[in-house]
Design an enzyme around this catalytic site. Structure first.
Site, PDB file in Angstrom:
ATOM      1  N   GLU A  35      28.758 -22.491 -46.132  1.00 48.94           N
ATOM      2  CA  GLU A  35      27.773 -21.889 -47.021  1.00 48.94           C
ATOM      3  C   GLU A  35      28.567 -21.304 -48.193  1.00 48.94           C
ATOM      4  O   GLU A  35      29.493 -20.518 -47.964  1.00 48.94           O
ATOM      5  CB  GLU A  35      27.029 -20.784 -46.262  1.00 48.94           C
ATOM      6  CG  GLU A  35      25.865 -20.254 -47.043  1.00 48.94           C
ATOM      7  CD  GLU A  35      25.141 -19.126 -46.318  1.00 48.94           C
ATOM      8  OE1 GLU A  35      24.452 -18.366 -47.005  1.00 48.94           O
ATOM      9  OE2 GLU A  35      25.267 -19.001 -45.083  1.00 48.94           O
ATOM     10  N   ARG A 259      34.491 -20.061 -31.594  1.00 53.34           N
ATOM     11  CA  ARG A 259      35.035 -19.724 -32.903  1.00 53.34           C
ATOM     12  C   ARG A 259      36.400 -19.067 -32.756  1.00 53.34           C
ATOM     13  O   ARG A 259      36.725 -18.505 -31.708  1.00 53.34           O
ATOM     14  CB  ARG A 259      34.068 -18.850 -33.694  1.00 53.34           C
ATOM     15  CG  ARG A 259      33.855 -17.456 -33.144  1.00 53.34           C
ATOM     16  CD  ARG A 259      32.667 -16.761 -33.800  1.00 53.34           C
ATOM     17  NE  ARG A 259      32.913 -16.439 -35.198  1.00 53.34           N
ATOM     18  CZ  ARG A 259      32.211 -16.947 -36.219  1.00 53.34           C
ATOM     19  NH1 ARG A 259      31.248 -17.813 -36.004  1.00 53.34           N
ATOM     20  NH2 ARG A 259      32.477 -16.587 -37.430  1.00 53.34           N
ATOM     21  N   LYS A 269      32.711 -13.461 -43.796  1.00 48.57           N
ATOM     22  CA  LYS A 269      32.744 -13.502 -45.257  1.00 48.57           C
ATOM     23  C   LYS A 269      32.067 -12.273 -45.853  1.00 48.57           C
ATOM     24  O   LYS A 269      32.513 -11.733 -46.856  1.00 48.57           O
ATOM     25  CB  LYS A 269      32.027 -14.753 -45.761  1.00 48.57           C
ATOM     26  CG  LYS A 269      32.897 -15.982 -45.737  1.00 48.57           C
ATOM     27  CD  LYS A 269      32.142 -17.190 -46.257  1.00 48.57           C
ATOM     28  CE  LYS A 269      31.195 -17.711 -45.211  1.00 48.57           C
ATOM     29  NZ  LYS A 269      30.538 -18.961 -45.573  1.00 48.57           N
TER      30      LYS A 269
HETATM   31  P1  ATP Z   1      31.166 -16.120 -41.776  1.00 48.15           P
HETATM   32  O1  ATP Z   1      30.450 -15.420 -40.660  1.00 48.15           O
HETATM   33  O2  ATP Z   1      32.573 -15.770 -41.890  1.00 48.15           O
HETATM   34  O3  ATP Z   1      30.436 -16.023 -43.065  1.00 48.15           O
HETATM   35  P2  ATP Z   1      29.961 -18.580 -41.302  1.00 48.15           P
HETATM   36  O4  ATP Z   1      29.905 -19.224 -39.975  1.00 48.15           O
HETATM   37  O5  ATP Z   1      28.724 -17.964 -41.804  1.00 48.15           O
HETATM   38  O6  ATP Z   1      31.183 -17.620 -41.332  1.00 48.15           O
HETATM   39  P3  ATP Z   1      29.882 -20.965 -42.790  1.00 48.15           P
HETATM   40  O7  ATP Z   1      30.187 -21.156 -44.217  1.00 48.15           O
HETATM   41  O8  ATP Z   1      28.473 -21.087 -42.347  1.00 48.15           O
HETATM   42  O9  ATP Z   1      30.468 -19.568 -42.395  1.00 48.15           O
HETATM   43  O10 ATP Z   1      30.820 -21.865 -41.897  1.00 48.15           O
HETATM   44  C1  ATP Z   1      31.164 -23.200 -42.147  1.00 48.15           C
HETATM   45  C2  ATP Z   1      31.663 -23.800 -40.866  1.00 48.15           C
HETATM   46  O11 ATP Z   1      32.812 -23.117 -40.411  1.00 48.15           O
HETATM   47  C3  ATP Z   1      30.616 -23.700 -39.764  1.00 48.15           C
HETATM   48  O12 ATP Z   1      30.565 -24.927 -39.091  1.00 48.15           O
HETATM   49  C4  ATP Z   1      31.143 -22.604 -38.887  1.00 48.15           C
HETATM   50  O13 ATP Z   1      30.752 -22.802 -37.557  1.00 48.15           O
HETATM   51  C5  ATP Z   1      32.656 -22.733 -39.068  1.00 48.15           C
HETATM   52  N1  ATP Z   1      33.294 -21.447 -38.817  1.00 48.15           N
HETATM   53  C6  ATP Z   1      33.055 -20.263 -39.433  1.00 48.15           C
HETATM   54  N2  ATP Z   1      33.794 -19.280 -38.904  1.00 48.15           N
HETATM   55  C7  ATP Z   1      34.549 -19.849 -37.938  1.00 48.15           C
HETATM   56  C8  ATP Z   1      35.532 -19.357 -37.016  1.00 48.15           C
HETATM   57  N3  ATP Z   1      35.882 -18.076 -36.992  1.00 48.15           N
HETATM   58  N4  ATP Z   1      36.089 -20.239 -36.161  1.00 48.15           N
HETATM   59  C9  ATP Z   1      35.757 -21.534 -36.186  1.00 48.15           C
HETATM   60  N5  ATP Z   1      34.848 -22.060 -37.012  1.00 48.15           N
HETATM   61  C10 ATP Z   1      34.242 -21.243 -37.886  1.00 48.15           C
HETATM   62 MG    MG Z   2      26.935 -19.005 -42.033  1.00 46.34          MG
END
Ligand code: ATP
Ligand code: MG
Length: 548
Positions: A35, A259, A269
């Site tokens: 995102e 994760r 983020k």
């Molecule tokens: P954040 O909570 O840090 O904003 P998010 O999951 O909302 O992370 P996205 O941009 O939606 O961030 O994530 C893109 C991809 O990265 C998704 O497939 C998500 O599952 C993966 N991802 C995000 N954080 C992790 C993590 N800590 N370990 C492994 N994969 C991750």
């Molecule tokens: Mg997300």
């Protein structure tokens, strides 16, 4: 792990291999779906390495898909940084796509479900909807709008799209089962009204699809074979499958892994943005941040991050990885590539009283010990040099082998001569200002005829050393498992403006790493200019990980 070692398959590789057996001649297609609401962090690197790594290993491909269904939080700056970070990590995508490219298609899918009697427009308030949902132990109740006739729903949804309702006036919900054991299946929201400008579609839309209605359908449109996400999406899988089944579209499948969590840092983020906005760090690329750009600026290499992701593997259960494993990986990478140089962080003048006042001589330093092809560089040895303040002690404790007033005690100046204490001068505050020593002319490294045994080699820099600012970092949080409430570590950045570097460092380029002898690995920071050199400490030399 060496390349020759046979590695067992992780559970996702097993799934892929089984799929390939069942689909001869077909190729896997994965996606990385960030995102664009912030910069990528090391957790995302895990997901990138997994998705792109699988495609690479099995001859498939990976799409980079920006999951930009939420208009208010997204920004082009983030899109650009995400592209740069994925490329920097060493991966290339098949197609660059945006969930917002599918808004028309998603709208048509929604109409298709309405026409099949599987979705309805609901005017219940958010509180009423929450109430209808029930709880994990109690079934939900039907919305009074659940049985609106299909034709009316078609018309109402069109009105939603045309902007005839205010934000929050109504939603589109899937008609599944309000008594379902999985709460996500209790008539989930598909669309909400948001009169907001979108960074790509502008003002074309005032209704936006929910994650669950966008993600699986985007996967399906792209014909993603393996949609890999983190464990929190396990309860969403049933809904993911339900939409695909009831729309009769390409059967993408979702698989979940644990994760990555890292100790002494935070990884959401949203929270990282807060640290940036509150000025706790200098920006997304502050070298203390767990972001990819922060790690890059700190001196981490793409290979070290890929190695880290490989070593932690693909787990089915949540756990927290020790940050020292990450440090181990960069240390291991730099050990074989970083040129060795000398730097003195807290200089004290050393005068060699029996060394000719005017002459200097060239000392040759191996760029990488044991690697002849890496070459050598020269340093000028002369009567006056700088050594580290802590390498001379007037009143040393037992077991201190560095320079000391004992006239019989000897130490070597690295790559140069053996020296011995003569006397020293203090400044007006009683701090050592100058140490006077005698050298043994026949003890030069590589041609030592002196027969003297030394226990310690000290690093030093010549009189012509260049000043530099050195930024020393510690963990962003002192707490092992910080929460969003934790206070950042106030001494996570220490700036040293006294340091002196050997002149060879004047040629440093951003991104190039050096090992400062006895001190650790350092790299040039982008804040350097013609006036001043700034170096970041990447990591120390001592490995705390392999001892564990
Ligand atoms: P954040 O909570 O840090 O904003 P998010 O999951 O909302 O992370 P996205 O941009 O939606 O961030 O994530 C893109 C991809 O990265 C998704 O497939 C998500 O599952 C993966 N991802 C995000 N954080 C992790 C993590 N800590 N370990 C492994 N994969 C991750
Ligand atoms: Mg997300």
């Amino acid at each position: 792990m060496s390349n020759t070692e046979e590695k067992s398959l992780n559970f996702i590789e097993e799934i892929v291999e089984k799929w390939m057996e069942e689909h001869p001649g077909k190729k896997i297609l994965t996606r990385f779906p960030p995102e664009p609401n912030g910069y990528l962090h090391i957790g995302h690197a895990k997901s990138i390495c997994l998705n792109f790594g699988l495609a690479k290993k099995y001859g498939g491909a990976t799409n980079l898909r920006f999951d930009d269904t939420n208009p208010v939080k997204e920004d082009v700056e983030y899109v650009d940084s995400i592209r740069e970070d994925v490329r920097w990590l060493g991966f290339d995508w098949k197609q660059e796509l945006y969930a917002s490219d599918y808004f028309d298609q998603l709208y048509n899918y929604a109409v298709q479900l309405i026409k099949a009697g599987k979705a309805y427009v609901d005017f219940s308030s958010p509180e009423e909807i929450a109430q209808q949902k029930g709880s994990p132990t109690e079934p939900g109740t039907n919305s009074p709008f659940r049985d609106t006739p299909v034709d009316e729903n078609v018309m109402l949804f069109e009105k939603m799209k045309n902007g005839e309702f205010a934000d929050g006036a109504c939603t589109l919900r899937a008609k599944i089962d309000m008594t379902h054991v999985n709460m996500h299946m209790r008539d989930p929201l598909m669309y909400r009204i948001k009169h907001a400008h979108h960074h790509r579609t502008g003002d074309k839309w005032c209704i936006y699809p929910m994650y669950d209605f966008a993600h699986g359908q985007s996967d399906s449109i792209e014909q993603i074979t393996h949609s890999i996400c983190t464990l929190e999406f396990v309860p969403h899988r049933e809904l993911y499958d339900w939409y695909i089944e009831h729309l009769g579209i390409f059967p993408s499948r979702q698989y979940e892994f644990a994760r990555l969590n890292l100790n002494y840092t935070v990884m959401s983020k949203r929270y990282l943005l807060k640290l940036v906005n509150e000025g706790v760090v200098s920006g997304w690329d502050d070298p203390r941040m767990p972001t990819i750009c922060g790690l890059r600026r700190r001196g981490y290499t793409p290979a070290s991050i890929r190695e880290f992701c490989d070593r932690i593997g693909v787990a089915k259960r949540e756990n927290t990885i020790d940050v020292s494993l990450l440090e181990f990986c960069i240390r291991q990478d730099l050990e074989n590539s970083a040129h060795r140089v000398m730097a003195v962080l807290d200089p004290v003048k050393l005068v060699i009283v029996n060394y000719d006042d005017i002459s200097t001589e060239a000392i040759f330093c191996e760029n990488i010990p044991g690697n002849e092809t890496a070459g050598v560089h020269e340093m000028a040895f002369g009567r006056e040099l700088w050594i580290e303040r802590e390498d001379f002690m007037v009143d040393p404790p037992k077991g201190y082998f560095r320079l000391q007033p004992d006239p019989d005690h000897v130490v070597r100046l690295k790559y140069a001569y053996i020296i011995q204490y003569v006397d020293h001068i203090n400044d007006e505050n009683g701090l050592v200002k100058e140490v006077h020593v005698r050298y043994h002319p026949d003890s030069k490294s590589g041609q030592d005829q002196s027969g003297i045994k030394v226990k310690t080699a000290l690093h030093w820099v010549p009189k012509q050393a260049i000043p530099a600012e050195i930024r020393l970092y510690d963990r962003l949080f002192s707490e092992e498992n910080p929460t969003t409430e934790s206070t950042p570590n106030p001494s996570s950045l220490i700036i040293n403006r006294e340091a002196l570097l050997e002149p060879y460092c004047a040629n440093a380029e951003p991104g190039k790493s050096y090992q400062f002898f006895r001190l650790g690995y350092f790299c040039l920071d982008k804040d350097s200019d013609g006036q001043k050199l700034v170096f970041n400490k990447t990591v120390g030399l001592k490995d705390t990980f392999s001892k564990k």
